[in-house]
Scaffold this motif. Structure first.
Motif, PDB file in Angstrom:
ATOM      1  N   THR A 247      24.079  40.598  41.303  1.00  0.00           N
ATOM      2  CA  THR A 247      24.987  41.843  41.833  1.00  0.00           C
ATOM      3  C   THR A 247      26.349  41.308  42.108  1.00  0.00           C
ATOM      4  OG1 THR A 247      24.963  43.531  43.614  1.00  0.00           O
ATOM      5  CG2 THR A 247      24.261  40.907  44.192  1.00  0.00           C
ATOM      6  N   CYS A 248      27.319  42.374  43.054  1.00  0.00           N
ATOM      7  CA  CYS A 248      28.359  41.642  43.208  1.00  0.00           C
ATOM      8  C   CYS A 248      28.422  40.762  44.505  1.00  0.00           C
ATOM      9  CB  CYS A 248      29.489  42.673  43.736  1.00  0.00           C
ATOM     10  SG  CYS A 248      29.292  44.240  43.068  1.00  0.00           S
ATOM     11  N   ASP A 249      29.548  39.729  44.814  1.00  0.00           N
ATOM     12  CA  ASP A 249      29.733  38.943  45.680  1.00  0.00           C
ATOM     13  C   ASP A 249      30.881  38.367  46.022  1.00  0.00           C
ATOM     14  OD1 ASP A 249      27.985  37.592  48.007  1.00  0.00           O
ATOM     15  OD2 ASP A 249      28.368  35.650  46.660  1.00  0.00           O
ATOM     16  N   GLY A 250      31.261  37.580  46.966  1.00  0.00           N
ATOM     17  CA  GLY A 250      32.419  37.001  47.319  1.00  0.00           C
ATOM     18  C   GLY A 250      33.536  37.705  47.993  1.00  0.00           C
ATOM     19  N   ALA A 251      34.593  36.813  48.331  1.00  0.00           N
ATOM     20  CA  ALA A 251      35.639  37.302  48.985  1.00  0.00           C
ATOM     21  C   ALA A 251      36.387  38.415  48.154  1.00  0.00           C
ATOM     22  CB  ALA A 251      36.738  36.170  49.326  1.00  0.00           C
ATOM     23  N   PHE A 252      37.272  39.231  48.508  1.00  0.00           N
ATOM     24  CA  PHE A 252      37.994  40.072  47.874  1.00  0.00           C
ATOM     25  C   PHE A 252      39.445  39.430  47.464  1.00  0.00           C
ATOM     26  CE2 PHE A 252      34.954  42.635  50.425  1.00  0.00           C
ATOM     27  CZ  PHE A 252      34.822  43.403  49.658  1.00  0.00           C
ATOM     28  N   ASP A 253      39.713  39.909  46.040  1.00  0.00           N
ATOM     29  CA  ASP A 253      41.173  39.297  45.796  1.00  0.00           C
ATOM     30  C   ASP A 253      42.228  40.725  46.405  1.00  0.00           C
ATOM     31  OD1 ASP A 253      41.001  41.772  44.135  1.00  0.00           O
ATOM     32  OD2 ASP A 253      40.581  40.836  42.374  1.00  0.00           O
ATOM     33  N   ALA A 254      43.503  40.268  45.890  1.00  0.00           N
ATOM     34  CA  ALA A 254      44.321  41.122  46.463  1.00  0.00           C
ATOM     35  C   ALA A 254      44.197  42.555  46.222  1.00  0.00           C
ATOM     36  CB  ALA A 254      45.906  40.712  45.692  1.00  0.00           C
ATOM     37  N   GLN A 255      43.529  43.058  44.927  1.00  0.00           N
ATOM     38  CA  GLN A 255      43.461  44.424  44.476  1.00  0.00           C
ATOM     39  C   GLN A 255      42.137  45.013  45.102  1.00  0.00           C
ATOM     40  OE1 GLN A 255      44.277  41.960  42.015  1.00  0.00           O
ATOM     41  NE2 GLN A 255      46.235  42.829  42.670  1.00  0.00           N
ATOM     42  N   GLY A 256      41.540  44.256  45.931  1.00  0.00           N
ATOM     43  CA  GLY A 256      40.233  44.872  46.701  1.00  0.00           C
ATOM     44  C   GLY A 256      38.928  44.211  45.810  1.00  0.00           C
ATOM     45  N   HIS A 257      38.983  43.565  44.836  1.00  0.00           N
ATOM     46  CA  HIS A 257      37.897  43.363  44.070  1.00  0.00           C
ATOM     47  C   HIS A 257      37.107  42.031  44.359  1.00  0.00           C
ATOM     48  CE1 HIS A 257      40.111  45.181  40.557  1.00  0.00           C
ATOM     49  NE2 HIS A 257      39.947  46.117  41.442  1.00  0.00           N
ATOM     50  N   PRO A 258      35.807  42.054  44.797  1.00  0.00           N
ATOM     51  CA  PRO A 258      35.252  40.687  45.095  1.00  0.00           C
ATOM     52  C   PRO A 258      35.292  39.918  43.835  1.00  0.00           C
ATOM     53  CG  PRO A 258      33.661  42.292  44.891  1.00  0.00           C
ATOM     54  CD  PRO A 258      34.976  43.243  44.740  1.00  0.00           C
ATOM     55  N   VAL A 259      35.645  38.633  44.193  1.00  0.00           N
ATOM     56  CA  VAL A 259      35.676  37.677  42.888  1.00  0.00           C
ATOM     57  C   VAL A 259      34.601  36.744  42.477  1.00  0.00           C
ATOM     58  CG1 VAL A 259      37.950  37.032  43.955  1.00  0.00           C
ATOM     59  CG2 VAL A 259      36.140  35.660  44.422  1.00  0.00           C
ATOM     60  N   ASN A 260      33.402  37.038  43.075  1.00  0.00           N
ATOM     61  CA  ASN A 260      32.237  36.409  42.530  1.00  0.00           C
ATOM     62  C   ASN A 260      30.929  37.383  42.260  1.00  0.00           C
ATOM     63  OD1 ASN A 260      33.589  34.117  43.131  1.00  0.00           O
ATOM     64  ND2 ASN A 260      31.982  33.288  44.668  1.00  0.00           N
TER      65      ASN A 260
END
Length: 204
Positions: A182-195
């Protein structure tokens, strides 16, 4: 809303979200299918010779349950998109996980893969609480014949979308293995989780 992008076979990839939802942006990604013995066997079951009794094919999984984190879901079948990427459950069915049919059947030898959203634009999704799973947790998969197999979680890892361990997750193995993604991780500048969060489990 698909969280994937087109990548070459065996390239790294990952699930992403936009704010609270999985993204359909072209720079998002999820694992493509590797060429392995498991996928070849799944695609080419073979035809029995005359006079030879056909071996009963494993029954497809229909339900997954993880009592320790309160997850229960029916399973849809996921194949490949035209561009070679793995299908994911539609965003409007975010509370339903999917079994990747190019891998093994859960309980059979090889790596079986179940994919679910963390969140979609519609809100909380089926694997939202998967991050809370612990080593030793029980995962139950039920098939079309009503048979149930139990897996024990052996570990988890949160991996960058840029270095997704495709071979480790999808590659051939003699173990009776299950992977949840599944999705995980902190969000990047575009609001996407990075992991991606990957849960590894083996048959009891």
């Amino acid at each position: 809303m698909s969280p994937f992008r087109t990548l070459p076979v065996l390239a790294a990839s990952a699930v992403l979200t936009v704010l609270a939802g999985c993204s359909a942006a072209p720079d998002t990604a999820f694992p493509t299918t590797p060429t392995t013995a498991a996928t070849t066997a799944a695609a080419s079951p073979g035809t029995p010779s005359p006079g030879v009794t056909a071996v009963e094919q494993p029954a497809a999984p229909t339900k997954v349950a993880i009592p320790s984190v309160g997850i229960t879901s029916s399973l849809m079948k996921l194949g490949l998109n035209a561009d070679g990427t793995v299908e994911v459950p539609p965003a409007d069915q975010g509370m339903t996980a999917g079994w990747y049919t190019g891998g093994s059947v859960p309980g059979a030898a090889g790596a079986a893969v179940i994919i679910g959203h963390n969140d979609t634009r519609y809100g909380k999704a089926v694997f939202h609480d998967l991050r809370e799973i612990a080593k030793g947790a029980d995962i139950t998969v039920t098939n079309t014949r009503g048979e149930t197999v139990h897996f024990t979680v052996t570990g988890t890892e949160s991996v960058s979308k840029k270095t997704f361990p495709t071979e480790k997750v999808y590659g051939a193995t003699k173990a009776h293995a299950l992977r949840l993604i599944t999705c995980d991780g902190a969000f990047d500048a575009q609001g996407h989780p990075v992991n991606n969060l990957i849960v590894y489990a083996t048959l009891d």
